[in-house]
Design a protein around this motif. Structure first.
Motif, short mmCIF file in Angstrom:
data_model
loop_
_atom_site.label_atom_id
_atom_site.label_comp_id
_atom_site.label_asym_id
_atom_site.label_seq_id
_atom_site.Cartn_x
_atom_site.Cartn_y
_atom_site.Cartn_z
N GLU A 40 0.83 -1.21 0.00
CA GLU A 40 0.00 0.00 0.00
C GLU A 40 0.86 1.26 0.00
OE1 GLU A 40 -3.31 0.27 -0.31
OE2 GLU A 40 -3.38 -1.90 -0.55
N CYS A 44 0.92 4.36 -2.85
CA CYS A 44 0.85 5.80 -2.57
C CYS A 44 2.03 6.54 -3.20
CB CYS A 44 0.82 6.06 -1.07
SG CYS A 44 -0.70 5.58 -0.26
N THR A 47 1.49 6.83 -6.91
CA THR A 47 0.49 7.85 -7.22
C THR A 47 1.10 9.24 -7.12
OG1 THR A 47 -1.31 6.44 -6.43
CG2 THR A 47 -1.75 8.80 -6.55
N ALA A 61 -2.93 10.88 -1.76
CA ALA A 61 -1.90 9.85 -1.58
C ALA A 61 -0.91 10.24 -0.50
CB ALA A 61 -1.18 9.60 -2.91
N GLU A 62 -0.59 11.52 -0.42
CA GLU A 62 0.34 12.00 0.61
C GLU A 62 -0.24 11.80 2.01
OE1 GLU A 62 3.32 15.75 0.88
OE2 GLU A 62 1.22 16.25 0.48
N ASP A 64 -2.55 9.58 2.83
CA ASP A 64 -2.57 8.13 3.06
C ASP A 64 -1.19 7.61 3.42
OD1 ASP A 64 -5.27 8.13 2.49
OD2 ASP A 64 -5.02 7.35 0.44
N LEU A 65 -0.17 8.12 2.77
CA LEU A 65 1.20 7.69 3.01
C LEU A 65 1.63 8.00 4.44
CD1 LEU A 65 3.78 6.45 1.85
CD2 LEU A 65 4.44 8.74 1.09
#
Length: 78
Positions: A40, A44, A47, A61-62, A64-65
């Motif tokens: 995962e 990210c 992306t 994405a940032e 989520d990362l």
């Protein structure tokens, strides 16, 4: 009744190529030798690499990362 919550027969543990966490082939990431969490994280990062830093996809994405990296750090404390 048969217990369905089992690993596939013959699937041994392997160390994640990214973080070293011992895992099994249970889902995403198994085909490339990483744990699901590192898989995962890689998604990210991809992306973010594919999008403009001002885009909404990049920002999502940032965020989520950051969350995934916190989970990884907590898991590796144990």
């Amino acid at each position: 009744m048969r217990n369905l919550n089992r690993f596939a027969k013959g699937s041994g543990c392997y160390p994640c190529k990214a973080c070293g966490y011992r895992t099994r082939k249970t889902g995403d990431g198994a085909n490339v030798g990483v744990c699901e969490l590192c898989y995962e994280i890689g998604g990210c990062e991809n992306t973010m690499a594919d999008n403009n830093p001002e885009s909404e996809e990049y920002k999502d994405a940032e965020r989520d990362l950051i969350t995934l990296n916190r989970k990884l750090a907590e898991r590796n404390k144990k």
